[in-house]
Design an enzyme around this catalytic site. Structure first.
Site, PDB file in Angstrom:
ATOM      1  N   GLU A  94       0.824  -1.214   0.000  1.00  0.00           N
ATOM      2  CA  GLU A  94       0.000   0.000   0.000  1.00  0.00           C
ATOM      3  C   GLU A  94       0.858   1.264   0.000  1.00  0.00           C
ATOM      4  O   GLU A  94       0.644   2.168  -0.798  1.00  0.00           O
ATOM      5  CB  GLU A  94      -0.879  -0.027   1.257  1.00  0.00           C
ATOM      6  CG  GLU A  94      -1.913   1.042   1.269  1.00  0.00           C
ATOM      7  CD  GLU A  94      -3.200   0.586   0.604  1.00  0.00           C
ATOM      8  OE1 GLU A  94      -4.233   1.150   0.919  1.00  0.00           O
ATOM      9  OE2 GLU A  94      -3.154  -0.333  -0.237  1.00  0.00           O
ATOM     10  N   ASP A  95       1.813   1.340   0.914  1.00  0.00           N
ATOM     11  CA  ASP A  95       2.574   2.578   1.103  1.00  0.00           C
ATOM     12  C   ASP A  95       4.041   2.469   0.734  1.00  0.00           C
ATOM     13  O   ASP A  95       4.739   3.472   0.677  1.00  0.00           O
ATOM     14  CB  ASP A  95       2.513   3.019   2.588  1.00  0.00           C
ATOM     15  CG  ASP A  95       1.085   3.185   3.057  1.00  0.00           C
ATOM     16  OD1 ASP A  95       0.273   3.713   2.270  1.00  0.00           O
ATOM     17  OD2 ASP A  95       0.787   2.780   4.194  1.00  0.00           O
TER      18      ASP A  95
END
Ligand code: MN
Length: 495
Positions: free
Chosen positions: A78-79
């Site tokens: 995700e990040d």
């Protein structure tokens, strides 16, 4: 600092008898740091402190190595720009699947104005849970750490996160029997959502907690002796009621804010080794302290709560006639009450030694069967959600009402619309399967192919030896668009 914490994570795993490969953990930790290099949390700490804390929470819940590695890596896709393929190559399918699941669940947001989307998301979450409960447990550990550090987040962002926690994650933890986790999540949300009420409650309740604690200490000493006299080994402590739970109880009509009507602000908890000792201890308690008439005993050992909670609760007159709630349970029940599904999962995984009834029960039970039981519970919950007004007043659960969760004999879950049949199921399982349908079993019994499936059904397609053309009669009862489309296509071809 972080390296020290990483060492502590490894220690926690050893202490909790979690099997691990240190090289693999180090590799995961290195990747975590690399993926989040340069990223900082609102608190000013390097971002990778967060996944490290999440992994440590999971280790304290005794989850397995794969979950803990997934906890470290949970934000790397995700990040952190990591790719699922990389995770598969480095850590295997299981870890990659968990990280992927957690990343997808991450999109669940509480929005007042987007109920339909919210319900859809929640439904997605239930599906993830059914496929692998560890995804949701990792998500809960993630949320727990984010809530513990919410103070560092800009004030304007706090209420939404706290609301989401109070409305989704805390009830979810509660439903999974993770009482300790849901309690902490509720209290953390409470102080951000209702700061004034929280402050007042903490101040006003203080003398009542104190008085109850002192009272219980007195009882504790005498009870320990009474139990020892009868040869029962026990641990006794006081359980202080959580603020959020106290707040809600005070708001009830019959209590109307009167602290003196709350008898379990601190409850006396007796923890023993076996179920037999629980009932023996109950007898001893009642022998020395008269039970309060009409309020009665709740035997959640004989009849566990729907989330699996087990304990005996009784209210007695303590010294000076003061009413005290006494809770009696085994050590295993205690762990399950605190960590619920996580504890249960850890037990089955470890196939722990037969020290308790629960474990004896689960001894010899295949993981597959346990998984199936769990998803069946989930279906029950889904039904409850549909009926329950209190869970989320604002949200309509029609999306649930119109769906069926059905299962393959292996426990894989399929989400089908209402009125679906075993033929629809076959189309959902595999493109080729419909051409091999011989007959179908539901919950182990033969059924006609137009049988209407219900949530919780276990569906088994009995295959023919040879491939056959799709049956044109099926078009009269199938409901999924995929099944309709393919049958009609073949009909047209045949004409
Ligand atoms: Mn996270």
């Amino acid at each position: 600092m972080s390296e020290q914490k990483f060492t502590e994570l490894i220690e926690e795993m050893s202490n909790n008898d979690i099997k691990y490969d240190e090289k693999k953990l180090v590799k995961a930790w290195e990747l975590t740091k690399l993926a989040h290099v340069g990223q900082v949390r609102f608190s000013g700490e390097p971002y990778y402190e967060h996944p490290l804390e999440v992994a440590t929470i999971l280790a304290s819940w005794k989850l397995d190595e794969d979950s803990i590695i997934a906890g470290l890596l949970h934000d790397t896709i995700e990040d952190g720009g990591a790719k699922s393929e990389d995770l598969v190559r480095e850590f295997g399918e299981n870890v990659a699947h968990l990280v992927d699941g957690v990343s997808k669940v991450a999109t669940i947001r509480w929005k007042k104005d987007a109920q339909a989307q919210f319900v859809e998301n929640l439904r997605k979450m239930l599906l993830f849970m059914a496929r692998d409960i560890r995804v949701v447990i990792i998500k809960l550990a993630d949320r727990l750490h984010n809530m513990r550090t919410l103070w560092a987040v800009p004030a304007a962002k706090r209420p939404r996160i706290a609301m989401e926690t109070l409305e989704i994650y805390a009830p979810l933890a509660e439903r999974l029997g993770m009482g300790e986790v849901s309690g902490e999540l509720n209290d953390l949300s409470f102080q951000y959502l209702y700061p004034e009420e929280y402050k007042n409650l903490v101040r006003e309740s203080k003398p009542y907690y104190k008085a109850a604690e002192e009272h219980i200490k007195k009882m504790q000493h005498s009870l320990l002796r009474f139990l020892a006299d009868e040869g029962i080994k026990a641990k006794i402590n006081g359980r202080a009621k959580r603020f959020y739970s106290l707040w809600k109880k005070l708001a009830r009509n019959e209590i109307a804010g009167d602290f003196t009507k709350i008898h379990d602000i601190v409850a006396l908890r007796i923890i023993v080794d076996s179920v037999t000792s629980c009932y023996a201890a109950l007898g001893i308690v009642h022998g020395h302290f008269k039970p309060v008439p009409h309020i009665g005993i709740s035997d959640f050992i004989a009849q566990p709560k729907p989330n699996g909670y087990q304990s005996i609760h009784t209210k007695v007159f303590g010294p000076g006639g003061r009413i005290v709630e006494v809770q009696i349970r085994t050590r295993v029940m205690h762990e399950q009450a605190e960590y619920g599904v996580a504890a249960h999962w850890a037990y089955t995984q470890a196939k722990a030694a037969g020290t308790s009834d629960k474990i004896l029960e689960s001894k010899g039970v295949k993981v597959e069967e346990t998984k199936l039981n769990w998803v069946k519970q989930l279906v029950e919950w889904q039904k409850e959600l549909t009926d329950s007004k209190e869970f989320l007043e604002a949200v309509k659960f029609d999306a649930f009402r119109e769906r069926n969760f059905v299962f393959s004999p292996k426990g894989d879950v399929y989400d089908l619309p209402a009125e679906s049949t075993p033929v629809d199921f076959a189309f959902a399982v595999h493109t080729d399967l419909p051409e091999y349908i011989q007959s179908a079993k539901v919950n182990g019994r033969m059924v006609p192919l137009n049988y209407k499936l219900k949530s919780g059904d276990v569906v088994e397609i009995i295959k023919s030896k040879n491939k056959k053309p799709l049956n044109r009669d099926w078009s009269r009862f199938v409901v999924t668009s995929m099944a309709k489309r393919r049958i009609n296509k073949q009909l047209r071809k045949g004409e």
